[in-house]
Design a protein around this motif. Sequence first.
Motif, mmCIF file in Angstrom:
data_model
loop_
_atom_site.group_PDB
_atom_site.id
_atom_site.type_symbol
_atom_site.label_atom_id
_atom_site.label_comp_id
_atom_site.label_asym_id
_atom_site.label_seq_id
_atom_site.Cartn_x
_atom_site.Cartn_y
_atom_site.Cartn_z
ATOM 1 N N GLY A 101 -17.258 -9.333 -27.290
ATOM 2 C CA GLY A 101 -15.835 -9.411 -26.996
ATOM 3 C C GLY A 101 -15.123 -10.583 -27.624
ATOM 4 N N HIS A 102 -15.832 -11.406 -28.399
ATOM 5 C CA HIS A 102 -15.191 -12.565 -29.033
ATOM 6 C C HIS A 102 -14.303 -12.163 -30.207
ATOM 7 C CE1 HIS A 102 -18.465 -14.610 -26.828
ATOM 8 N NE2 HIS A 102 -17.616 -15.621 -26.791
ATOM 9 N N LEU A 103 -14.633 -11.056 -30.850
ATOM 10 C CA LEU A 103 -13.845 -10.577 -31.989
ATOM 11 C C LEU A 103 -13.441 -9.126 -31.759
ATOM 12 C CD1 LEU A 103 -16.062 -11.943 -34.918
ATOM 13 C CD2 LEU A 103 -13.908 -12.921 -34.103
ATOM 14 N N LYS A 104 -12.232 -8.782 -32.144
ATOM 15 C CA LYS A 104 -11.809 -7.396 -32.063
ATOM 16 C C LYS A 104 -12.445 -6.613 -33.209
ATOM 17 C CE LYS A 104 -7.358 -8.041 -29.731
ATOM 18 N NZ LYS A 104 -5.894 -7.781 -29.799
ATOM 19 N N PRO A 105 -12.840 -5.361 -32.968
ATOM 20 C CA PRO A 105 -13.450 -4.556 -34.038
ATOM 21 C C PRO A 105 -12.475 -4.340 -35.194
ATOM 22 C CG PRO A 105 -13.746 -3.519 -31.885
ATOM 23 C CD PRO A 105 -12.764 -4.625 -31.698
ATOM 24 N N ASN A 125 -12.718 -1.752 -37.053
ATOM 25 C CA ASN A 125 -12.426 -0.339 -36.813
ATOM 26 C C ASN A 125 -13.372 0.142 -35.728
ATOM 27 O OD1 ASN A 125 -14.957 0.633 -38.135
ATOM 28 N ND2 ASN A 125 -13.945 -0.139 -39.985
ATOM 29 N N GLY A 126 -13.083 1.320 -35.182
ATOM 30 C CA GLY A 126 -13.904 1.809 -34.073
ATOM 31 C C GLY A 126 -13.627 1.037 -32.789
ATOM 32 N N GLU A 127 -14.556 1.141 -31.846
ATOM 33 C CA GLU A 127 -14.325 0.521 -30.539
ATOM 34 C C GLU A 127 -15.641 0.204 -29.850
ATOM 35 O OE1 GLU A 127 -10.868 1.699 -27.765
ATOM 36 O OE2 GLU A 127 -12.607 2.745 -26.929
ATOM 37 N N CYS A 128 -15.709 -0.952 -29.213
ATOM 38 C CA CYS A 128 -16.836 -1.323 -28.351
ATOM 39 C C CYS A 128 -16.373 -1.181 -26.903
ATOM 40 C CB CYS A 128 -17.263 -2.761 -28.619
ATOM 41 S SG CYS A 128 -18.094 -2.998 -30.194
ATOM 42 N N SER A 129 -17.094 -0.383 -26.129
ATOM 43 C CA SER A 129 -16.670 -0.115 -24.751
ATOM 44 C C SER A 129 -17.834 -0.261 -23.782
ATOM 45 C CB SER A 129 -16.100 1.301 -24.628
ATOM 46 O OG SER A 129 -14.988 1.476 -25.484
ATOM 47 N N PRO A 138 -12.562 -0.484 -23.215
ATOM 48 C CA PRO A 138 -12.731 -1.363 -24.376
ATOM 49 C C PRO A 138 -13.040 -2.796 -23.962
ATOM 50 C CG PRO A 138 -10.798 0.034 -24.633
ATOM 51 C CD PRO A 138 -11.269 0.217 -23.225
ATOM 52 N N ILE A 139 -14.042 -3.396 -24.594
ATOM 53 C CA ILE A 139 -14.446 -4.749 -24.248
ATOM 54 C C ILE A 139 -13.319 -5.751 -24.476
ATOM 55 C CG2 ILE A 139 -15.961 -6.636 -24.982
ATOM 56 C CD1 ILE A 139 -18.179 -4.607 -25.331
ATOM 57 N N HIS A 140 -12.608 -5.607 -25.600
ATOM 58 C CA HIS A 140 -11.573 -6.605 -25.916
ATOM 59 C C HIS A 140 -10.372 -6.512 -24.970
ATOM 60 C CE1 HIS A 140 -10.073 -3.131 -28.330
ATOM 61 N NE2 HIS A 140 -8.899 -3.593 -27.968
ATOM 62 N N ALA A 141 -10.311 -5.441 -24.147
ATOM 63 C CA ALA A 141 -9.210 -5.303 -23.194
ATOM 64 C C ALA A 141 -9.561 -5.900 -21.826
ATOM 65 C CB ALA A 141 -8.839 -3.833 -23.035
ATOM 66 N N MET A 142 -10.822 -6.319 -21.663
ATOM 67 C CA MET A 142 -11.254 -6.872 -20.380
ATOM 68 C C MET A 142 -10.844 -8.337 -20.254
ATOM 69 S SD MET A 142 -15.133 -5.423 -19.860
ATOM 70 C CE MET A 142 -15.473 -3.694 -19.567
ATOM 71 N N LEU A 143 -10.541 -8.753 -19.053
ATOM 72 C CA LEU A 143 -10.303 -10.161 -18.777
ATOM 73 C C LEU A 143 -11.632 -10.908 -18.854
ATOM 74 C CD1 LEU A 143 -7.844 -9.837 -15.742
ATOM 75 C CD2 LEU A 143 -7.265 -10.422 -18.116
ATOM 76 N N PRO A 144 -11.612 -12.202 -19.206
ATOM 77 C CA PRO A 144 -12.865 -12.959 -19.356
ATOM 78 C C PRO A 144 -13.791 -12.872 -18.147
ATOM 79 C CG PRO A 144 -11.036 -14.222 -20.218
ATOM 80 C CD PRO A 144 -10.437 -12.996 -19.566
ATOM 81 N N GLN A 145 -13.234 -12.987 -16.930
ATOM 82 C CA GLN A 145 -14.079 -12.947 -15.746
ATOM 83 C C GLN A 145 -14.694 -11.557 -15.550
ATOM 84 O OE1 GLN A 145 -12.191 -14.331 -12.167
ATOM 85 N NE2 GLN A 145 -14.119 -14.724 -11.154
ATOM 86 N N ALA A 189 -17.479 -11.204 -18.057
ATOM 87 C CA ALA A 189 -18.615 -12.042 -17.663
ATOM 88 C C ALA A 189 -19.450 -11.407 -16.567
ATOM 89 C CB ALA A 189 -18.121 -13.415 -17.211
ATOM 90 N N ARG A 190 -18.903 -10.384 -15.916
ATOM 91 C CA ARG A 190 -19.682 -9.647 -14.916
ATOM 92 C C ARG A 190 -20.471 -8.499 -15.545
ATOM 93 N NH1 ARG A 190 -15.249 -9.257 -9.928
ATOM 94 N NH2 ARG A 190 -15.156 -11.517 -9.494
ATOM 95 N N HIS A 191 -20.221 -8.258 -16.816
ATOM 96 C CA HIS A 191 -20.932 -7.192 -17.530
ATOM 97 C C HIS A 191 -21.925 -7.722 -18.559
ATOM 98 C CE1 HIS A 191 -17.534 -4.789 -15.966
ATOM 99 N NE2 HIS A 191 -18.357 -3.763 -16.082
ATOM 100 N N ILE A 192 -21.551 -8.803 -19.241
ATOM 101 C CA ILE A 192 -22.378 -9.318 -20.331
ATOM 102 C C ILE A 192 -22.631 -10.809 -20.145
ATOM 103 C CG2 ILE A 192 -22.518 -9.732 -22.825
ATOM 104 C CD1 ILE A 192 -20.680 -7.366 -23.256
#
Length: 206
Positions: free
Chosen positions: A3-7, A9-13, A18-25, A28-31
């Motif tokens: 989640g530190h960098l936006k893709p 292309n494509g999407e990480c979910s 989407p990971i980049h749409a999650m709030l940091p906290q 942090a509960r997922h990864i």
Amino acid sequence: ITGHLKPMNGECSIEKKPIHAMLPQELARHISIVSTERIRLTYLKVKDLLALGRFPYSSFIGKLSEEDHRIIDETIQNLEIEPLVEKHLEQLSDGELQKAWIARAIIQNTPYIILDEPTTHLDLINRFHIFQLLKKLTKEQNKTILLSTHEIELALELADKIILINQKGKLIAAPTKEFIEKGYVQRAFQQKGIRFDGVARKFFFS
């Protein structure tokens, strides 16, 4: 993936979000992440570092609950790091420090753990112990662990799946047994004077 960098292309979910749409906290509960950096925070004890693993679940005042303490104590026992908890980080060897950072990631209690070269600068015994520990986590705590490594033989011995980027930049992913049987290892690391034995899962000088 972290989640530190936006893709580009494509999407990480995760769970279709989407990971980049999650709030940091929330992320942090997922990864949880263990990097290659040897961070030795002055005056911080191992027990303080471990407590930081519960930060995504704590209140704004950071007070630990009984459940937090239970998870911390259980992890300390499982990793057999009781002798380290009262030591300061700058007092630890590289192997001990790496175990402390992995313990913090476990205490974070996420379904996914990502490690970048977790055995860098460690001796043979500590490298093997780290890989054994990670394998144990996948089996006993149902964790999904993704790591980058140059420890090819250890990875082939203990990993369930291998992902390789070959010399042409092509990504190859397969279960470890299939990875060996289809000759991916031999072709990727074929060099004059070096031979890979698929049965022994080891490289030999020839």
